[in-house]
Design a protein around this motif. Sequence first.
Motif, PDB file in Angstrom:
ATOM      1  N   THR A 109       0.957   4.700   5.771  1.00 23.46           N
ATOM      2  CA  THR A 109       1.034   3.365   5.175  1.00 23.46           C
ATOM      3  C   THR A 109       2.129   2.543   5.846  1.00 23.46           C
ATOM      4  N   MET A 110       3.299   3.167   6.012  1.00 24.45           N
ATOM      5  CA  MET A 110       4.413   2.468   6.657  1.00 24.45           C
ATOM      6  C   MET A 110       4.093   2.146   8.114  1.00 24.45           C
ATOM      7  N   ALA A 111       3.345   3.027   8.777  1.00 22.35           N
ATOM      8  CA  ALA A 111       2.953   2.774  10.164  1.00 22.35           C
ATOM      9  C   ALA A 111       2.052   1.556  10.254  1.00 22.35           C
ATOM     10  N   ALA A 112       1.088   1.452   9.339  1.00 24.42           N
ATOM     11  CA  ALA A 112       0.196   0.289   9.337  1.00 24.42           C
ATOM     12  C   ALA A 112       0.990  -0.992   9.108  1.00 24.42           C
ATOM     13  N   LEU A 113       1.962  -0.942   8.198  1.00 30.07           N
ATOM     14  CA  LEU A 113       2.824  -2.111   7.954  1.00 30.07           C
ATOM     15  C   LEU A 113       3.644  -2.440   9.196  1.00 30.07           C
ATOM     16  N   ARG A 156      -6.550  -2.931   6.327  1.00 27.41           N
ATOM     17  CA  ARG A 156      -7.394  -2.019   5.547  1.00 27.41           C
ATOM     18  C   ARG A 156      -6.721  -0.655   5.421  1.00 27.41           C
ATOM     19  N   ALA A 157      -6.083  -0.205   6.514  1.00 29.13           N
ATOM     20  CA  ALA A 157      -5.411   1.100   6.501  1.00 29.13           C
ATOM     21  C   ALA A 157      -4.258   1.124   5.502  1.00 29.13           C
ATOM     22  N   VAL A 158      -3.560  -0.002   5.365  1.00 31.04           N
ATOM     23  CA  VAL A 158      -2.472  -0.078   4.387  1.00 31.04           C
ATOM     24  C   VAL A 158      -2.999   0.208   2.991  1.00 31.04           C
ATOM     25  N   LEU A 159      -4.112  -0.415   2.634  1.00 28.68           N
ATOM     26  CA  LEU A 159      -4.663  -0.252   1.289  1.00 28.68           C
ATOM     27  C   LEU A 159      -5.167   1.167   1.061  1.00 28.68           C
ATOM     28  N   ILE A 160      -5.940   1.685   2.006  1.00 27.88           N
ATOM     29  CA  ILE A 160      -6.532   3.017   1.838  1.00 27.88           C
ATOM     30  C   ILE A 160      -5.447   4.091   1.767  1.00 27.88           C
ATOM     31  N   ASN A 161      -4.558   4.095   2.765  1.00 30.19           N
ATOM     32  CA  ASN A 161      -3.510   5.117   2.800  1.00 30.19           C
ATOM     33  C   ASN A 161      -2.514   4.926   1.668  1.00 30.19           C
ATOM     34  N   GLY A 162      -2.243   3.664   1.321  1.00 38.03           N
ATOM     35  CA  GLY A 162      -1.309   3.395   0.235  1.00 38.03           C
ATOM     36  C   GLY A 162      -1.808   3.909  -1.103  1.00 38.03           C
ATOM     37  N   LEU A 163      -3.093   3.743  -1.377  1.00 42.66           N
ATOM     38  CA  LEU A 163      -3.647   4.223  -2.638  1.00 42.66           C
ATOM     39  C   LEU A 163      -3.659   5.751  -2.687  1.00 42.66           C
ATOM     40  N   ILE A 164      -3.995   6.394  -1.570  1.00 39.06           N
ATOM     41  CA  ILE A 164      -3.961   7.868  -1.531  1.00 39.06           C
ATOM     42  C   ILE A 164      -2.538   8.368  -1.736  1.00 39.06           C
ATOM     43  N   PHE A 165      -1.584   7.693  -1.075  1.00 38.41           N
ATOM     44  CA  PHE A 165      -0.177   8.055  -1.278  1.00 38.41           C
ATOM     45  C   PHE A 165       0.208   7.946  -2.753  1.00 38.41           C
TER      46      PHE A 165
END
Length: 379
Positions: free
Chosen positions: A190-194, A212-221
């Motif tokens: 998530t931080m990488a996408a940001l 999109r990666a921020v949202l997907i990875n952020g929700l899984i996190f």
Amino acid sequence: METLEMLQTYWWLIIAVLGAALVFLLFVQGGQSMLYCKAGVEERQLMVNSLGRKWELTFTTLVVFGGAFFASFPLFYSTSFGGAYWLWMLILLSFVLQAVSYEFRRKRGNIYGTKTYDVFLMFNGLVGCVLLGVAVGTFFFGGAFTVAKGNLLDAGAPVISQWVSTHGLEAIFCWKNLLLGIAVFFLARTMAALYFINDLAEVPSLINRMRRAVLINGLIFAVFFVAFLVTAMLAPGVKIHGATVEEVDYIFFKNLISMWWLAAILLIGVVMVLYSIFRAAFSKTWRSGIWMAGFGVAAVVIVLFCIAGLDHTAYLRSTLDPASSLTIQNSSSSLFTLETMSWVSILVPFVLAYIAYVWAKMNAKPLTPKELENEHHQY
């Protein structure tokens, strides 16, 4: 509070700050795990070069974190690093492969090809993040070790700490530790996408995927972090006051309630991270998520270290012998060592200021494909 106890607390807080900096900088590892997520050759090279400007900061922070632990709390170093060595050796192996990859990935005469080193980078991105999370997970769920300081007088075998025969493999396969390990992995992504949104703003196709990666990875996190937090709040622990060993149910929850300001900081940090995730995902112009999320992550990590080690709480509980559990009081260096190191710690703000200055100079202009063509040093 006695001088020794005050210095022990001071150095635990420094360890917490270094741990927070390390978790923030794991965006490098998160970015490495995303190199083949629908990225073309040019985009992948941009991602590697962008991360290559920062990878040494993560590596250096890891070394400083380990060095500070060794100097201030040597019994933890000998117990965990020396006992659970399969866990720590795999972490170090992944970071060594990272260093080799950035050095040789684009070197002339590279007989292995860039894909081999890309695999190494992704290995570090996955294994490094998960296992660092597992290692911190032992602060909350304990380890299978015993400590006998009297063994120091045994000339034949002066070994203080003994770990079970699996030497850290049992910690890797403990589902409670893995909750935090997986949470750290998806936080790093998530931080990488940001970070890519902030640093590669001139590549629209990549930035759209990163949102999109921020949202997907952020929700899984968020799912795995909440699962870890609930599990940790329900975990038992140990408090040690001198020779008195007290086993306490829900110890970390009780610490969080008794030190209410830490609960407030934890809540603020979580809100900052979630706000950054959703705003970065749905705003087409906002690029500062890495910074707001970074401060939020740092706040959460510092709180976790505080509830794990303050108020005579055993930050590494022995699941075999509660009396062997490590606290910041029974595992620290001498008063002389801590006092001497405290003078050196005055330099820490200057080091942080230098890092911030170098970061600002490197990021003065976003990296673009055109600049990449003229880049003398490519990773």
